[in-house]
Design a protein around this motif. Structure first.
Motif, mmCIF file in Angstrom:
data_model
loop_
_atom_site.group_PDB
_atom_site.id
_atom_site.type_symbol
_atom_site.label_atom_id
_atom_site.label_comp_id
_atom_site.label_asym_id
_atom_site.label_seq_id
_atom_site.Cartn_x
_atom_site.Cartn_y
_atom_site.Cartn_z
ATOM 1 N N GLY A 33 0.822 -1.205 0.000
ATOM 2 C CA GLY A 33 0.000 0.000 0.000
ATOM 3 C C GLY A 33 0.856 1.254 0.000
ATOM 4 N N GLY A 34 0.600 2.158 -0.956
ATOM 5 C CA GLY A 34 1.331 3.417 -1.007
ATOM 6 C C GLY A 34 2.786 3.270 -1.385
ATOM 7 N N GLY A 35 3.177 2.172 -2.032
ATOM 8 C CA GLY A 35 4.572 1.982 -2.388
ATOM 9 C C GLY A 35 5.472 1.924 -1.168
ATOM 10 N N GLY A 36 4.900 1.468 -0.042
ATOM 11 C CA GLY A 36 5.670 1.391 1.195
ATOM 12 C C GLY A 36 5.538 2.618 2.070
ATOM 13 N N GLN A 37 4.692 3.581 1.657
ATOM 14 C CA GLN A 37 4.497 4.810 2.421
ATOM 15 C C GLN A 37 3.163 4.764 3.169
ATOM 16 O OE1 GLN A 37 6.839 7.231 2.543
ATOM 17 N NE2 GLN A 37 8.140 6.058 1.147
ATOM 18 N N VAL A 38 3.135 5.440 4.334
ATOM 19 C CA VAL A 38 1.881 5.520 5.078
ATOM 20 C C VAL A 38 0.864 6.368 4.311
ATOM 21 C CG1 VAL A 38 0.798 6.389 7.177
ATOM 22 C CG2 VAL A 38 2.961 5.161 7.327
ATOM 23 N N ASP A 39 1.332 7.499 3.746
ATOM 24 C CA ASP A 39 0.472 8.362 2.942
ATOM 25 C C ASP A 39 0.411 7.797 1.526
ATOM 26 O OD1 ASP A 39 -0.928 10.321 1.662
ATOM 27 O OD2 ASP A 39 0.600 11.889 1.856
ATOM 28 N N SER A 40 -0.694 7.161 1.196
ATOM 29 C CA SER A 40 -0.790 6.482 -0.094
ATOM 30 C C SER A 40 -1.182 7.416 -1.233
ATOM 31 C CB SER A 40 -1.812 5.334 -0.008
ATOM 32 O OG SER A 40 -3.103 5.844 0.277
ATOM 33 N N ASP A 41 -1.638 8.646 -0.924
ATOM 34 C CA ASP A 41 -2.138 9.541 -1.971
ATOM 35 C C ASP A 41 -1.067 9.840 -3.015
ATOM 36 O OD1 ASP A 41 -4.542 9.572 -0.701
ATOM 37 O OD2 ASP A 41 -4.336 11.581 0.153
ATOM 38 N N VAL A 42 0.163 10.134 -2.565
ATOM 39 C CA VAL A 42 1.234 10.483 -3.491
ATOM 40 C C VAL A 42 1.535 9.319 -4.421
ATOM 41 C CG1 VAL A 42 3.696 11.046 -3.693
ATOM 42 C CG2 VAL A 42 2.279 12.238 -2.023
ATOM 43 N N ASP A 43 1.629 8.118 -3.868
ATOM 44 C CA ASP A 43 1.945 6.954 -4.695
ATOM 45 C C ASP A 43 0.822 6.639 -5.669
ATOM 46 O OD1 ASP A 43 3.793 4.607 -5.187
ATOM 47 O OD2 ASP A 43 1.938 3.556 -4.682
ATOM 48 N N GLU A 44 -0.417 6.809 -5.233
ATOM 49 C CA GLU A 44 -1.547 6.553 -6.132
ATOM 50 C C GLU A 44 -1.536 7.529 -7.301
ATOM 51 O OE1 GLU A 44 -4.617 6.870 -3.271
ATOM 52 O OE2 GLU A 44 -4.433 4.806 -2.568
ATOM 53 N N ASN A 45 -1.249 8.807 -7.027
ATOM 54 C CA ASN A 45 -1.168 9.785 -8.117
ATOM 55 C C ASN A 45 0.060 9.536 -8.987
ATOM 56 O OD1 ASN A 45 -3.513 11.423 -7.692
ATOM 57 N ND2 ASN A 45 -2.554 12.216 -5.849
ATOM 58 N N ALA A 46 1.159 9.071 -8.385
ATOM 59 C CA ALA A 46 2.349 8.717 -9.171
ATOM 60 C C ALA A 46 2.041 7.551 -10.102
ATOM 61 C CB ALA A 46 3.515 8.369 -8.245
ATOM 62 N N ASN A 47 1.261 6.583 -9.609
ATOM 63 C CA ASN A 47 0.877 5.446 -10.447
ATOM 64 C C ASN A 47 -0.055 5.880 -11.571
ATOM 65 O OD1 ASN A 47 1.840 2.640 -9.763
ATOM 66 N ND2 ASN A 47 1.352 3.372 -7.719
ATOM 67 N N ALA A 48 -0.920 6.852 -11.286
ATOM 68 C CA ALA A 48 -1.789 7.372 -12.339
ATOM 69 C C ALA A 48 -0.949 8.050 -13.429
ATOM 70 C CB ALA A 48 -2.796 8.362 -11.750
#
Length: 446
Positions: A33-48
């Motif tokens: 979840g979240g590329g290993g980060q607690v804050d998943s928002d950044v990773d989700e937008n990076a994946n988008a």
């Protein structure tokens, strides 16, 4: 003959290890979840961003690969993976979300070229009767990287059930990813790859770039690609749900890593066992296609229906995510479900590649098909990750995934019913050869 580095099998294995180091480790990271980060928002937008760029570059990447060759395409593409992992390591210290999203976009460009080169090699190098087997070999090696990455994440973060992945985990991932570009440097030119009997791989001379671009754009009018497009779109759509929602929202970090060991391990089994069906002796290629479609349709339907029963129990991110040690025997159910998700994914992707491989044996042509596939696939992934980032209800995400898979079946069935035992150019060459033989026999009679 003994082992040769310029043999089709050796080159496909080498490509498998390039992806082992790059995409395999990335998948281990991405499926947390979240590329290993607690804050998943950044990773989700990076994946988008990653998938959006992947979708554009992927479609055009066939022209790039055909121009600079698969070797340098894979070297360049492989270098984008450690850059992305480095952005997550940086985020641990300065929370530079913009860097992570930009790195995700650059990775999408690099991955589009890398996967297009991989697809052309994997589909063009084996003989007709071995295509499923070679796809299985590649998928097993590639996903072993994901298993290894998940095991590393689990071992290094075992004492920290929650929180970000530690710096040592990212550092190890970056080092492994760098090895991918080094392995890619050892690949030989397609023109120098030969089968044991001395036959060369089919490679068309590179046309003018305008001619190549027109050939790529014509794929959007090709009825075969159009009928397979729903299948291509669905083939990466479910990652956002499986990684970001099922695994990311319900389990703590070390349990996510443990889940992923089994998820990617089941992919190895799923691809190789399904490839055996697609290469089954004694059946025509059309019958193998229909048998394969029946198997995966039943398998994913049963799995996603099981997923509905699980998801009905949870509607939001758990404040206290599950930990495998405290769950006891109740951990078995969701773990098996997650493994089945992985197994079905591998079978679905294997089927897509095998379908395209039935159309041609020419590396130049197949690079275009692979680019189209990865481009369309990533367009779907970009939408799915954006849906995930917008916090769409979990059950809604699941239903969309399931509906897309079901919607893929009619097009796949239409295509399967029209598969022949030889690719088009092989049929043409055999027709020419048969005509020569007939003329020679008539001359002999005269």
């Amino acid at each position: 003959m003994g082992f040769r580095w310029n043999s089709p099998l050796a080159q496909v294995i080498a490509v498998g290890f390039v992806l082992f180091c790059c995409s395999g480790i990335f998948n281990a990271l991405g499926s947390l979840g979240g590329g290993g980060q607690v804050d998943s928002d950044v990773d989700e937008n990076a994946n988008a961003a990653l998938n959006a760029c992947f979708s554009v570059v992927g479609v055009l990447a066939g022209a790039v690969v055909n121009k600079i060759g698969p070797k340098w395409s894979m070297v360049i593409g492989a270098l984008m993976y450690p850059l992305y992992a480095s952005s997550l390591l940086t985020y641990n210290h300065v929370q530079a979300g913009g860097f992570t999203i930009t790195a995700g976009a650059l990775l999408g460009c690099g991955a589009g070229i890398l996967w297009t080169a991989q697809g052309s090699i994997m589909m063009a190098y084996p003989r007709e009767e071995d295509k499923g087997k070679y796809i299985g070999y590649f998928w097993a090696i590639f996903n072993t990287g994901s298993v290894l990455g998940s095991a590393i994440a689990f071992a290094l973060n075992y004492g920290a059930p929650q929180g970000n992945l530690g710096d040592p985990t990212y550092a190890v991932f970056i080092a492994i990813m760098m090895c991918g570009s080094l392995i890619a440097l050892t690949l030989v030119k397609p023109q120098n790859v030969t089968h044991d009997n001395g036959d060369h791989i089919k490679v068309q001379p590179y046309p003018h770039w305008k001619t190549e671009l027109v050939a790529v754009l014509k794929l959007f009018l090709d009825w075969r690609m159009l009928f397979l497009t729903p299948m291509f779109v669905s083939s990466n759509w479910f990652y956002a749900y499986q990684w970001g929602t099922f695994n990311g929202a319900h389990f703590n970090k070390r349990t996510q890593s443990l889940n992923n060991i089994f998820y990617w391990g089941s992919q190895i089994f799923g691809s190789y066992s399904f490839a055996a069906i697609l290469d089954k002796k004694g059946l025509t290629r059309r019958k193998r296609a229909l048998l394969g479609l029946a198997v995966i349709t039943v398998a994913f339907s049963a799995t996603w229906i099981g997923g509905i029963f699980f998801q009905k129990q949870y509607t939001e991110v758990l404040k206290e995510p599950f930990d495998f040690k405290s769950m006891g025997t109740s951990y078995a159910g969701p773990l098996i479900l997650y493994m089945l998700y992985g197994l079905n994914d591998a079978a679905w992707q294997t089927y897509c590649y095998w379908f395209m491989g039935t159309l041609s044996n020419d590396a130049t042509v197949l690079s275009r098909y692979a680019g189209y596939y990865k481009g369309v696939q990533s367009a779907g992934g970009a939408i799915a990750w954006r849906i995930n980032a917008l916090k769409v209800p979990f059950m809604t995400q699941l239903i969309i995934c399931f509906a897309l898979l079901i919607a893929s079946v009619p097009g796949a069935l239409f295509f399967a019913l029209r598969i022949t035992d030889r690719s088009e150019e092989d049929q043409d060459s055999h027709a020419v050869e048969d005509n020569k033989i007939e003329v020679e026999m008539q001359d002999a009679k005269v």
